[in-house]
Design an enzyme around this catalytic site. Structure first.
Site, PDB file in Angstrom:
ATOM      1  N   LYS A   1      -4.867  18.976  -4.466  1.00 29.73           N
ATOM      2  CA  LYS A   1      -4.367  17.684  -3.999  1.00 29.73           C
ATOM      3  C   LYS A   1      -3.838  17.853  -2.588  1.00 29.73           C
ATOM      4  O   LYS A   1      -2.949  18.676  -2.348  1.00 29.73           O
ATOM      5  CB  LYS A   1      -3.236  17.201  -4.912  1.00 29.73           C
ATOM      6  CG  LYS A   1      -2.648  15.866  -4.470  1.00 29.73           C
ATOM      7  CD  LYS A   1      -1.646  15.339  -5.477  1.00 29.73           C
ATOM      8  CE  LYS A   1      -0.988  14.056  -5.005  1.00 29.73           C
ATOM      9  NZ  LYS A   1      -1.847  12.886  -5.017  1.00 29.73           N
TER      10      LYS A   1
ATOM     11  N   HIS B   1      -5.792   2.838   1.401  1.00 30.96           N
ATOM     12  CA  HIS B   1      -5.054   3.976   1.957  1.00 30.96           C
ATOM     13  C   HIS B   1      -5.740   4.601   3.178  1.00 30.96           C
ATOM     14  O   HIS B   1      -5.105   4.832   4.207  1.00 30.96           O
ATOM     15  CB  HIS B   1      -4.862   5.062   0.885  1.00 30.96           C
ATOM     16  CG  HIS B   1      -4.325   4.546  -0.422  1.00 30.96           C
ATOM     17  ND1 HIS B   1      -3.377   3.560  -0.482  1.00 30.96           N
ATOM     18  CD2 HIS B   1      -4.590   4.868  -1.712  1.00 30.96           C
ATOM     19  CE1 HIS B   1      -3.080   3.300  -1.752  1.00 30.96           C
ATOM     20  NE2 HIS B   1      -3.813   4.089  -2.515  1.00 30.96           N
TER      21      HIS B   1
ATOM     22  N   LYS C   1     -11.926  12.513  -6.413  1.00 33.18           N
ATOM     23  CA  LYS C   1     -11.180  13.021  -7.574  1.00 33.18           C
ATOM     24  C   LYS C   1     -11.782  14.360  -7.967  1.00 33.18           C
ATOM     25  O   LYS C   1     -12.929  14.655  -7.644  1.00 33.18           O
ATOM     26  CB  LYS C   1     -11.314  12.049  -8.744  1.00 33.18           C
ATOM     27  CG  LYS C   1     -10.773  10.656  -8.440  1.00 33.18           C
ATOM     28  CD  LYS C   1      -9.551  10.353  -9.257  1.00 33.18           C
ATOM     29  CE  LYS C   1      -9.039   8.945  -9.028  1.00 33.18           C
ATOM     30  NZ  LYS C   1      -7.626   8.891  -8.684  1.00 33.18           N
TER      31      LYS C   1
ATOM     32  N   ASP D   1       0.910  -1.142   0.000  1.00 34.40           N
ATOM     33  CA  ASP D   1       0.000   0.000   0.000  1.00 34.40           C
ATOM     34  C   ASP D   1       0.947   1.188   0.000  1.00 34.40           C
ATOM     35  O   ASP D   1       1.615   1.461   1.000  1.00 34.40           O
ATOM     36  CB  ASP D   1      -0.858   0.002   1.272  1.00 34.40           C
ATOM     37  CG  ASP D   1      -1.834   1.166   1.265  1.00 34.40           C
ATOM     38  OD1 ASP D   1      -1.413   2.275   0.870  1.00 34.40           O
ATOM     39  OD2 ASP D   1      -3.000   0.979   1.630  1.00 34.40           O
ATOM     40  N   HIS D   2       1.046   1.885  -1.122  1.00 39.66           N
ATOM     41  CA  HIS D   2       2.155   2.841  -1.232  1.00 39.66           C
ATOM     42  C   HIS D   2       2.029   3.986  -0.225  1.00 39.66           C
ATOM     43  O   HIS D   2       3.010   4.665   0.068  1.00 39.66           O
ATOM     44  CB  HIS D   2       2.313   3.350  -2.670  1.00 39.66           C
ATOM     45  CG  HIS D   2       1.330   4.398  -3.087  1.00 39.66           C
ATOM     46  ND1 HIS D   2       0.074   4.108  -3.511  1.00 39.66           N
ATOM     47  CD2 HIS D   2       1.428   5.745  -3.138  1.00 39.66           C
ATOM     48  CE1 HIS D   2      -0.559   5.221  -3.809  1.00 39.66           C
ATOM     49  NE2 HIS D   2       0.237   6.244  -3.590  1.00 39.66           N
TER      50      HIS D   2
END
Ligand code: BG6
Length: 495
Positions: free
Chosen positions: A335, A240, A330, A177-178
């Site tokens: 961001k 995440h 989105k 899970d980055h």
């Protein structure tokens, strides 16, 4: 002792390898963190050879490296790159892979297989590796990195985990899970457990509520084919956001070892209260940005959500009755990923406040990205007044304290950890499944007549009005903490 290290990347011609993996491995090489004797073998369906692979990867490095690119360093690194074209379900191609590995390796070697292909090939690839003995550990370490998604629901995640466990031991599997590789996410544990002043107040006695926002400015772009079948709940919450919840909420682990940390995280997942079908309309909001259905690759009347917000509770001694508000979407205004911990107001209000003002609670903002850092909002006396107070912001920015270039890409840390066999930042089978256990009923309930309507929102906004009403109905607002500005409590409905 192993002679060399092989990294085999399945899906090496794809986007992930171009944007993230190769730049991360290149940077690890520059920092001399990869074992000296190594080879990276790309395996994908495109009809490339070593030369074409090196040229493609060079272009990717120039475009996507976040550090100063040096051609000389690249030349040295690229000599370790190889490619073979193959089909993920063709046993003969895996025989070729086995031969190729043997040619490249000088004797017994450690191997890391990275599954960066389409998810439907994860299991067939691992089965082929197993059939040919390529993951037997007799002659070196064998590790398999599995990209997300781990399934699309509980049943498919369980089937994938079961399949993997028939070929590999759990210690050989590294589910990525980055978000866990992000420096500022790792700092959550350091912040909580390397400082003595926060932990005593990190509980239901002092915390009013927790907010987690993962906002993206981009839309679905070229990923519509994937995204339209998935939606934000599967794409961002199941992995995440739930991981962030578990890091904020977990108990102190016995030590900093992988299993101790992962045990505590799993306990949080087990304590998350399920959202029932009767609560679905009040506990969740789902939205879709205007224009989404016109994006190429999206179904004409798609009902896929590109935004969601939900309220969850963790039924344990530390967190009982403390709401956790989660939102992600989105095409939002900017961001940013951030966690806001809002503390309770002082029990007695003794200072004179201007008319219509309420005492502001202390807020701790943990900015995961893009301006990594921590903000603490507290009240201060306005100079030259009798006792007027105003909120001020105490800030820590990574870039100020550690320099602009000190923050490595998440994939760099994760690739290095997987190469070294450190599983702390990877997800165990059980954790991935527990997370689906929470997400699945929400997805099911959204399909029922009880579900909240799919609301729409303007691209560039902070999501549908319903997401703001969701909090304001309880006298709370979404909080922004990132950036250079002081912590702000935003209530767009009040503007
Ligand atoms: C991925 C999702 O896991 O995370 C993407 O599939 C999303 O849809 C991305 O854009 C966000 O990652 P980051 O690191 O840019 O916040």
């Amino acid at each position: 002792m192993s002679g060399s290290t092989s990294i085999v990347i399945f899906g090496a011609s794809g986007d992930l390898n171009h944007r993230k993996l190769l730049p991360a491995l290149f940077n690890l090489y520059r920092k001399k963190r990869i074992p000296e004797n190594f080879q990276i073998l790309g395996f994908a369906t495109r009809d490339w050879d070593d030369h074409k692979f090196r040229t493609e990867m060079e272009a990717a490095a120039v475009q996507f490296c976040t550090f100063d690119y040096s051609y000389d360093e690249w030349l040295d690194f690229s000599e370790h790159l190889y490619y073979m074209s193959g089909n993920f379900t063709n046993p003969d191609d895996f025989e070729v892979l086995a031969d190729r590995l043997q040619q490249l390796e000088s004797g017994p070697s450690d191997r890391m297989f990275y599954l960066a292909s389409a998810p439907r090939f994860f299991l067939p690839i691992v089965q082929e590796l197993g059939r040919l003995g390529l993951v037997d550990e007799a002659e070196g370490k064998r590790r398999v990195v599995v990209e997300k998604p781990i399934g699309t629901d509980l049943a498919s995640a369980h089937a994938l985990n079961e399949g993997l466990s028939q070929v590999l031991k759990e210690e050989q599997i590294f589910r990525i899970d980055h978000y866990l590789g992000k420096e500022s996410v790792q700092n959550l544990l350091v912040f909580r457990f390397a400082n003595a002043i926060f932990e005593p107040i990190w509980n239901r006695n002092y915390i009013d509520h927790v907010q987690i926002t993962v906002a993206e400015e981009v839309g679905v772009a070229h990923r519509a084919g994937y995204y339209d079948n998935v939606g934000v709940l599967r794409d961002m919450f199941q992995n995440h956001l739930i991981q962030l919840v578990s890091l904020v909420a977990m108990e102190p682990p016995a030590n900093f070892e992988a299993d101790s940390i992962r045990d505590e995280k799993v306990k949080v997942l087990r304590s998350i209260r399920p959202i029932t079908i009767d609560e679905i309309a009040t506990e969740t909001v789902r939205g879709q940005y205007r224009g989404y259905c016109e994006s190429p690759g999206v179904a004409e009347r798609s009902q896929t959500e590109t935004f969601a917000a939900l309220r969850l509770y963790i039924d344990n001694w530390r967190w009982q009755d403390v709401p956790f508000y989660l939102r992600s979407g989105k095409k939002l205004a900017e961001k940013c990923t951030e966690i806001a911990i809002q503390f309770k107001c002082p029990p007695v209000q003794m200072f004179p406040l201007p008319q219509d003002f309420e005492m502001t609670a202390n807020i701790l903002g943990m900015c995961i990205q893009p301006d990594e850092g921590i903000h603490l909002k507290f009240e201060a006396k306005v100079p030259d007044t009798a006792a007027e107070t105003r909120s001020v912001d105490m800030e820590f920015h990574y870039r100020d304290s550690f320099g602009e270039t000190s923050i490595p890409e998440a994939y760099e840390r994760l690739c290095l950890d997987a190469l070294q066999g450190d599983a702390t930042l990877f997800t165990r089978a059980g954790a991935a499944e527990l997370s689906w256990k929470f997400i699945d009923p929400i997805l099911e309930a959204w399909k029922s007549p009880n579900g909240p309507p799919l609301t729409s929102y303007e691209p560039g906004s902070w999501g549908p009005d319903e997401a703001h009403e969701f909090l304001s109905s309880e006298g709370r607002w979404w909080i922004r903490t990132c950036g250079d500005h002081a912590v702000q409590v935003i209530d767009p409905l009040k503007k």
